[in-house]
Design an enzyme around this catalytic site. Structure first.
Site, PDB file in Angstrom:
ATOM      1  NE  ARG A   1      -6.479  -7.724  11.854  1.00  0.00           N
ATOM      2  CZ  ARG A   1      -7.585  -7.041  12.129  1.00  0.00           C
ATOM      3  NH1 ARG A   1      -8.694  -7.680  12.414  1.00  0.00           N
ATOM      4  NH2 ARG A   1      -7.567  -5.725  12.124  1.00  0.00           N
TER       5      ARG A   1
ATOM      6  CE  LYS B   1     -12.278  -4.819  17.550  1.00  0.00           C
ATOM      7  NZ  LYS B   1     -11.231  -5.533  16.830  1.00  0.00           N
TER       8      LYS B   1
ATOM      9  CB  ILE C   1     -11.987   2.265  14.566  1.00  0.00           C
ATOM     10  CG1 ILE C   1     -11.242   1.504  13.469  1.00  0.00           C
ATOM     11  CG2 ILE C   1     -11.185   2.345  15.837  1.00  0.00           C
ATOM     12  CD1 ILE C   1     -10.068   2.261  12.887  1.00  0.00           C
ATOM     13  CG  ASP C   2     -13.497  -1.058  10.561  1.00  0.00           C
ATOM     14  OD1 ASP C   2     -12.595  -0.235  10.786  1.00  0.00           O
ATOM     15  OD2 ASP C   2     -13.274  -2.217  10.156  1.00  0.00           O
TER      16      ASP C   2
ATOM     17  N   GLY D   1      -8.418  -5.706  15.360  1.00  0.00           N
ATOM     18  CA  GLY D   1      -7.749  -4.398  15.372  1.00  0.00           C
ATOM     19  C   GLY D   1      -8.033  -3.599  16.636  1.00  0.00           C
TER      20      GLY D   1
HETATM   21  P1  FBP Z   1     -11.366  -4.786  13.220  1.00  0.00           P
HETATM   22  O1  FBP Z   1     -12.466  -5.083  12.268  1.00  0.00           O
HETATM   23  O2  FBP Z   1     -10.685  -5.990  13.724  1.00  0.00           O
HETATM   24  O3  FBP Z   1     -11.818  -3.881  14.331  1.00  0.00           O
HETATM   25  O4  FBP Z   1     -10.245  -4.004  12.407  1.00  0.00           O
HETATM   26  C1  FBP Z   1     -10.274  -2.671  12.150  1.00  0.00           C
HETATM   27  C2  FBP Z   1      -9.188  -2.252  11.193  1.00  0.00           C
HETATM   28  O5  FBP Z   1      -8.538  -1.121  11.746  1.00  0.00           O
HETATM   29  C3  FBP Z   1      -9.718  -1.944   9.795  1.00  0.00           C
HETATM   30  O6  FBP Z   1     -10.236  -0.634   9.714  1.00  0.00           O
HETATM   31  C4  FBP Z   1      -8.503  -2.161   8.948  1.00  0.00           C
HETATM   32  O7  FBP Z   1      -8.831  -2.468   7.611  1.00  0.00           O
HETATM   33  C5  FBP Z   1      -7.838  -3.334   9.606  1.00  0.00           C
HETATM   34  O8  FBP Z   1      -8.205  -3.257  10.978  1.00  0.00           O
HETATM   35  C6  FBP Z   1      -6.340  -3.335   9.483  1.00  0.00           C
HETATM   36  O9  FBP Z   1      -5.857  -4.547   9.910  1.00  0.00           O
HETATM   37  P2  FBP Z   1      -4.424  -4.789  10.563  1.00  0.00           P
HETATM   38  O10 FBP Z   1      -4.477  -4.225  11.944  1.00  0.00           O
HETATM   39  O11 FBP Z   1      -4.318  -6.267  10.591  1.00  0.00           O
HETATM   40  O12 FBP Z   1      -3.436  -4.104   9.699  1.00  0.00           O
END
Ligand code: FBP
Length: 565
Positions: free
Chosen positions: A167, A224, A226-227, A103
């Site tokens: 991903r 990296k 945001i979580d 993400g």
């Molecule tokens: P990462 O763990 O890859 O940084 O993803 C963060 C995130 O924004 C999560 O907070 C959220 O649940 C997920 O990505 C959403 O996934 P997608 O972008 O595939 O809809």
């Protein structure tokens, strides 16, 4: 004054007058950020050497991790320290690849800028390739050579659009072979994987695979997400968390004023963050909502869906008695996954989805245990469908797609109706649902994220130049002025444990969850009763790039570093 100024053309030339395939029109604020100065920690500005620490272990199940990573397990952490002579990488020219994985998180472009500038400053004549579209770009050898002109329009800008992300997971022997072919074709000395816990797990597997096969390509990860759940002592925070929380807090502050202005809405705000509740907790500390649910606490005290509903309903009733028929409630995206009964249901569903056919007649449901079957049938149909959605490539339930906030509004409404009948509630309740997620992932990075990312990237370049592999770029002492930040690398295997994914045990970087004994949660817990009843709303407003608050870091990091916020 015009609201837009310069058109950039995907870095082909800058500024470009003709919009091209990736053309963007930049606002004056975006343009002003291009030349925002990025200070470096002093250790990176002067000659340095690398000092190794002592042998590392794993976050859990060290024997299993040692077996899975025979070539990397036990690597010591590396620390950059000032040296009298020039850096250990000397005059070697490098060929480095970089990939953005998972993400989006504000600051990713600055990590790439940091790697690029390190190569320009310390390994002149080196080449940087950007793999397009995430790990799939490595497997399919889709790349672009990153030049100074290409990178310039993305400096200090949000998003991952410089090379885009994905991903995909490099997992099967064929996929490792493809990655290897790309590394050999491009004669790569190094690869930087900018990603979250799953992507850095992947980086570690790649590093292990390359070393096991005597491929010269070294791999360095960068934290990296945001979580905020990829952190440890050596990696105090993941980039993007600071910016995303500030964006969400601005929006929460706005709905708080909306609630107070109309006096008739309960805003249920679900916040991104996947499994962990760090974002929700940070936003609560920034804005002081009436109710905040922290998933880790729900799991620790083994609350059921009914308990969570009753807690919210009790506060709504108390506020009703005081004449407040409005409020703001924060809910972490991963809440559903924290409720023990739902956790059990999800675990059973994961096994069914991994091994069985889900027939339309619903016969598959017989494979659920009784309690899980009852819970599944009790959930609103929309939630049932969302729970059955395909898992992401790493085996995670896609919590971003589960509308817990709507489910809770329904459940609170039903409970309030019951209490009305019983004569214990006389107020009015209208729920408004919000999901703040994608809105925060590509904002212009804060000064903190801009500088932190640049240092992470610069450090990744230095680690590769010094021949390191299987480490995650680590920048510490973040509460001090930038000059005093520490720089090094931490063994990725030291962050690993084993977990069950897609019905199998797999190595994974252990997620850092909200600690109920940690300073941020304790601060929140000491205030929440007051925030529930008295309206102590704070509206932080938009992110500032200049002025007194522009260099403030988030409460979570500050409190974890020991400050009295
Ligand atoms: P990462 O763990 O890859 O940084 O993803 C963060 C995130 O924004 C999560 O907070 C959220 O649940 C997920 O990505 C959403 O996934 P997608 O972008 O595939 O809809």
């Amino acid at each position: 004054m015009s609201s837009s100024s310069v058109i950039y053309n995907g870095g082909k030339s800058s500024p470009a007058e003709t919009p091209g395939r990736f053309a963007s029109v930049y606002s004056e604020v975006q343009t002003s950020r291009l030349n925002h100065p990025l200070p470096l920690p002093s250790v990176l500005k002067n000659p340095f050497k690398i000092v190794d620490g002592s042998r590392s272990s794993a976050a859990g199940n060290p024997d299993e991790i040692a077996k899975l990573f025979p070539n990397l397990f036990g690597q010591p952490p590396a620390m950059l320290v000032p040296s009298d002579s020039a850096g250990s990488g000397s005059d070697q020219k490098l060929k480095i690849g970089v990939v953005l994985s998972g993400g989006q998180a504000p600051g990713g472009h600055n990590v790439i800028s940091g790697i690029f500038d390190y190569l320009q400053d310390c390994a002149k004549g080196s080449t940087l390739y950007g793999f397009r579209g995430g790990p799939a770009g490595i497997m399919k050898c889709k790349y672009v050579e990153l030049t100074s002109e290409f990178i310039y329009p993305y400096r200090n800008q949000g998003g991952f659009d410089m090379i885009c992300s994905g991903r995909d997971k490099i997992e099967t022997p064929e996929q490792f072979k493809q990655a290897e072919e790309t590394a050999l074709k491009l004669d790569l000395d190094g690869l930087v994987v900018i990603g979250g816990d799953d992507s850095n797990t992947n980086a570690c597997l790649l590093a292990e695979n390359f070393r096991g096969k005597n491929v010269k390509t070294h791999v360095i990860g960068c934290p990296k997400t945001i979580d905020g759940d990829l952190k440890c002592k050596e990696v105090p925070t993941s980039f993007g968390f600071d910016t995303a929380c500030k964006i969400y807090s601005e929006m929460i502050g706005n709905v708080m004023i909306d609630a107070r202005s109309t006096g008739k809405y309960y805003h249920f705000v679900r916040l991104m963050g996947r499994a962990a509740s760090h974002i929700t907790l940070e936003c609560a500390l920034q804005t002081h909502p009436n109710i905040t649910i922290i998933g880790e606490e729900v799991a620790a005290v083994k609350q059921t869906l009914k308990n969570v509903t009753d807690y919210i309903t009790d506060v709504v009733c108390k506020r009703g008695e005081l004449g407040y028929n409005y409020g703001v409630i924060l809910i972490p995206e991963g809440l559903i996954d924290f409720i023990p009964e739902v956790q059990q249901l999800i675990a059973e569903l994961n096994e069914i989805l991994a091994h069985d056919v889900v027939d339309e007649a619903g016969l598959w449901k017989k494979k659920l245990r009784n309690q899980s079957q009852q819970l599944f049938d009790f959930l609103p149909q929309a939630i049932q469908e969302q729970l059955m959605l395909e898992r992401d490539p790493h085996g995670n339930v896609q919590v971003a797609k589960i509308e817990t906030e709507k489910m809770l509004i329904q459940m609170v409404e039903t409970e309030l109706e019951k209490r009305k009948q019983e004569g214990t509630y006389k107020g009015q309740f209208k729920g408004q649902s919000h999901f703040f997620g994608y809105e925060g992932r590509c904002g212009l990075p804060t000064n903190f994220d801009s500088t932190y990312c640049y240092a992470l990237g610069y450090a990744a370049g230095a680690l590769l130049h010094s021949g390191k592999t299987g480490l995650i770029s680590s920048v510490g002492n973040l509460g001090a002025p930038v000059e005093e930040w520490t720089v090094g690398g931490t063994a990725l295997t030291a962050l690993m444990d084993v977990e069950r994914r897609h019905g199998k045990f797999k190595p994974v970087i252990k997620k850092a969850m909200v600690e109920l004994e940690g300073a941020p949660f304790r601060k929140f817990a000491s205030m929440r009763e007051e925030w529930a009843i008295k309206n102590r709303y704070i509206s932080p407003g938009p992110i500032q790039f200049i002025g007194p608050a522009s260099n403030d870091i988030n409460h979570t990091l500050l409190l974890e570093l020991g400050a009295q916020a």
